[in-house]
Design an enzyme around this catalytic site. Structure first.
Site, PDB file in Angstrom:
ATOM      1  N   SER A 165       0.862  -1.191   0.000  1.00  0.00           N
ATOM      2  CA  SER A 165       0.000   0.000   0.000  1.00  0.00           C
ATOM      3  C   SER A 165       0.893   1.234   0.000  1.00  0.00           C
ATOM      4  O   SER A 165       2.086   1.151   0.326  1.00  0.00           O
ATOM      5  CB  SER A 165      -0.847   0.000   1.282  1.00  0.00           C
ATOM      6  OG  SER A 165      -1.521   1.222   1.454  1.00  0.00           O
ATOM      7  N   TYR A 187      -1.667  -0.624  10.693  1.00  0.00           N
ATOM      8  CA  TYR A 187      -1.883  -0.988   9.280  1.00  0.00           C
ATOM      9  C   TYR A 187      -0.627  -0.678   8.474  1.00  0.00           C
ATOM     10  O   TYR A 187      -0.140  -1.525   7.706  1.00  0.00           O
ATOM     11  CB  TYR A 187      -3.087  -0.208   8.726  1.00  0.00           C
ATOM     12  CG  TYR A 187      -3.366  -0.497   7.263  1.00  0.00           C
ATOM     13  CD1 TYR A 187      -3.832  -1.744   6.855  1.00  0.00           C
ATOM     14  CD2 TYR A 187      -3.171   0.481   6.283  1.00  0.00           C
ATOM     15  CE1 TYR A 187      -4.086  -2.020   5.505  1.00  0.00           C
ATOM     16  CE2 TYR A 187      -3.422   0.221   4.946  1.00  0.00           C
ATOM     17  CZ  TYR A 187      -3.886  -1.031   4.565  1.00  0.00           C
ATOM     18  OH  TYR A 187      -4.126  -1.290   3.226  1.00  0.00           O
TER      19      TYR A 187
HETATM   20  P1  NDP Z   1     -11.642  -5.635  -0.077  1.00  0.00           P
HETATM   21  O1  NDP Z   1     -12.145  -5.506   1.318  1.00  0.00           O
HETATM   22  O2  NDP Z   1     -12.605  -5.391  -1.184  1.00  0.00           O
HETATM   23  O3  NDP Z   1     -10.991  -7.063  -0.283  1.00  0.00           O
HETATM   24  C1  NDP Z   1     -10.239  -7.697   0.707  1.00  0.00           C
HETATM   25  C2  NDP Z   1     -10.154  -9.161   0.371  1.00  0.00           C
HETATM   26  O4  NDP Z   1      -9.361  -9.816   1.370  1.00  0.00           O
HETATM   27  C3  NDP Z   1     -11.498  -9.843   0.339  1.00  0.00           C
HETATM   28  O5  NDP Z   1     -11.573 -10.684  -0.784  1.00  0.00           O
HETATM   29  C4  NDP Z   1     -11.519 -10.676   1.613  1.00  0.00           C
HETATM   30  O6  NDP Z   1     -12.233 -11.875   1.397  1.00  0.00           O
HETATM   31  C5  NDP Z   1     -10.039 -10.977   1.769  1.00  0.00           C
HETATM   32  N1  NDP Z   1      -9.699 -11.365   3.129  1.00  0.00           N
HETATM   33  C6  NDP Z   1      -9.797 -10.648   4.268  1.00  0.00           C
HETATM   34  N2  NDP Z   1      -9.443 -11.392   5.325  1.00  0.00           N
HETATM   35  C7  NDP Z   1      -9.123 -12.627   4.830  1.00  0.00           C
HETATM   36  C8  NDP Z   1      -8.708 -13.836   5.414  1.00  0.00           C
HETATM   37  N3  NDP Z   1      -8.524 -13.959   6.741  1.00  0.00           N
HETATM   38  N4  NDP Z   1      -8.478 -14.899   4.612  1.00  0.00           N
HETATM   39  C9  NDP Z   1      -8.663 -14.804   3.281  1.00  0.00           C
HETATM   40  N5  NDP Z   1      -9.058 -13.685   2.667  1.00  0.00           N
HETATM   41  C10 NDP Z   1      -9.292 -12.604   3.444  1.00  0.00           C
HETATM   42  O7  NDP Z   1     -10.390  -4.648  -0.162  1.00  0.00           O
HETATM   43  P2  NDP Z   1      -9.302  -4.370  -1.299  1.00  0.00           P
HETATM   44  O8  NDP Z   1      -9.610  -5.097  -2.529  1.00  0.00           O
HETATM   45  O9  NDP Z   1      -9.128  -2.919  -1.341  1.00  0.00           O
HETATM   46  O10 NDP Z   1      -8.009  -4.975  -0.590  1.00  0.00           O
HETATM   47  C11 NDP Z   1      -7.087  -5.816  -1.255  1.00  0.00           C
HETATM   48  C12 NDP Z   1      -5.688  -5.464  -0.789  1.00  0.00           C
HETATM   49  O11 NDP Z   1      -5.357  -4.152  -1.251  1.00  0.00           O
HETATM   50  C13 NDP Z   1      -5.497  -5.441   0.719  1.00  0.00           C
HETATM   51  O12 NDP Z   1      -4.260  -6.067   1.041  1.00  0.00           O
HETATM   52  C14 NDP Z   1      -5.434  -3.957   1.043  1.00  0.00           C
HETATM   53  O13 NDP Z   1      -4.699  -3.694   2.207  1.00  0.00           O
HETATM   54  C15 NDP Z   1      -4.756  -3.423  -0.206  1.00  0.00           C
HETATM   55  N6  NDP Z   1      -4.926  -1.993  -0.434  1.00  0.00           N
HETATM   56  C16 NDP Z   1      -6.160  -1.470  -0.695  1.00  0.00           C
HETATM   57  C17 NDP Z   1      -6.319  -0.109  -0.849  1.00  0.00           C
HETATM   58  C18 NDP Z   1      -7.654   0.535  -1.075  1.00  0.00           C
HETATM   59  O14 NDP Z   1      -7.743   1.777  -1.038  1.00  0.00           O
HETATM   60  N7  NDP Z   1      -8.722  -0.221  -1.310  1.00  0.00           N
HETATM   61  C19 NDP Z   1      -5.167   0.799  -0.795  1.00  0.00           C
HETATM   62  C20 NDP Z   1      -3.918   0.140  -0.554  1.00  0.00           C
HETATM   63  C21 NDP Z   1      -3.813  -1.205  -0.386  1.00  0.00           C
HETATM   64  P3  NDP Z   1     -13.142 -12.637   2.481  1.00  0.00           P
HETATM   65  O15 NDP Z   1     -13.718 -11.609   3.399  1.00  0.00           O
HETATM   66  O16 NDP Z   1     -14.165 -13.322   1.622  1.00  0.00           O
HETATM   67  O17 NDP Z   1     -12.230 -13.607   3.133  1.00  0.00           O
END
Ligand code: NDP
Length: 241
Positions: A139, A152
């Protein structure tokens, strides 16, 4: 030639946001995608929408055994693992003084240990084949820290440090890419448990679509083996931080 054609790619956090967009993009480019996350119904629907070059395995990235299973199911289904996108993450921001220790633990478990378990699950296989690509989603918070993001940002700094160590240890064999997004419109903010912080963030006026990050991941994965994109930072033009 499209170098993504027939590549086998595991994507964690594929049930929404960046992971879902990446699965769609890579599959559209001809890759075979193995989708991992906890919400099985979402994975099932996405895999069905993509078609025969997608499969899914319900996976909690905080479980070493479930991550090992995700890799073994991928090998059973597709015969090899060319790449993994360690994307699953949560962002329950809060001030340290709010003492939300459970949120700290969850962030460390998902954002750091989840990435490590992803590396663990594929590294031996990739080293044996002498090739592979590991993409870790960090990030902008892996570069800068602000109030409420101490833990975070700590986890995302850790992802960058782990990725750089991995790159040096596997040089000549494995490509390592860090993806550092700025604000992206996804469900990520839903993971914030502190209502005051959540409310403050709801005023954010910018945010790019998840497809912008999927495009960056696809670009890095689609290059020839001798070219390693080590980090891509993708911000909304309007984002100063
Ligand atoms: P979302 O919340 O849309 O997606 C997060 C994903 O992570 C979901 O598919 C969720 O699936 C999965 N997840 C969470 N916990 C678990 C777990 N214990 N096991 C397996 N899967 C898990 O957010 P984003 O798409 O934005 O996030 C994706 C990545 O991008 C993250 O690492 C985030 O930190 C990073 N990021 C995002 C930014 C933003 O502004 N959106 C900015 C910078 C970085 P489920 O709940 O079904 O398990």
């Amino acid at each position: 030639m499209n170098l993504l054609e027939n590549k086998v790619v595991i994507i964690t956090g594929a049930s929404s946001g960046i992971g879902e967009a990446t699965a769609k993009k890579l599959a559209a480019e001809g890759a075979h995608v193995m989708l991992g996350a906890r919400r099985k119904d979402r994975l099932e629907a996405l895999a069905a929408a993509i078609g025969t070059n997608a499969a899914f395995q319900q996976t909690d990235v905080t479980s070493r055994a479930e991550m090992e299973r995700l890799a073994s199911v991928t090998l059973d289904r597709f015969g090899r693992i060319d790449a993994i996108v360690n994307n699953a993450g949560i962002m329950p921001l809060s001030f340290l003084s709010a003492d939300r220790v459970d949120d700290w633990d969850r962030m460390i478990d998902v954002n750091i240990k989840g990435v490590l378990y992803g590396i663990h699950a594929v590294l031996k296989h990739m080293l044996e084949r002498g090739t592979g690509h590991i993409v870790n989603v960090s990030s902008v918070a892996g570069h800068v820290v602000r109030p409420t993001s101490a833990v975070y940002a700590g986890t995302k700094h850790a992802v960058r440090a782990i990725s750089e160590g991995l790159r040096k240890e596997t040089v000549g064999k494995i490509r390592v890419t860090i993806i550092s997004p700025g604000a992206v419109v996804t469900e990520l903010r839903d993971s914030i448990t502190d209502e005051t912080v959540k409310e403050a963030l709801s005023n954010l006026t910018y945010g790019i679509p998840a497809s912008a990050i999927a495009d960056a991941i696809s670009y890095a994965l689609g290059l020839p083996d001798q070219i390693a994109i080590n980090e891509i930072v993708v911000r909304p033009t309007a984002q100063e931080l």
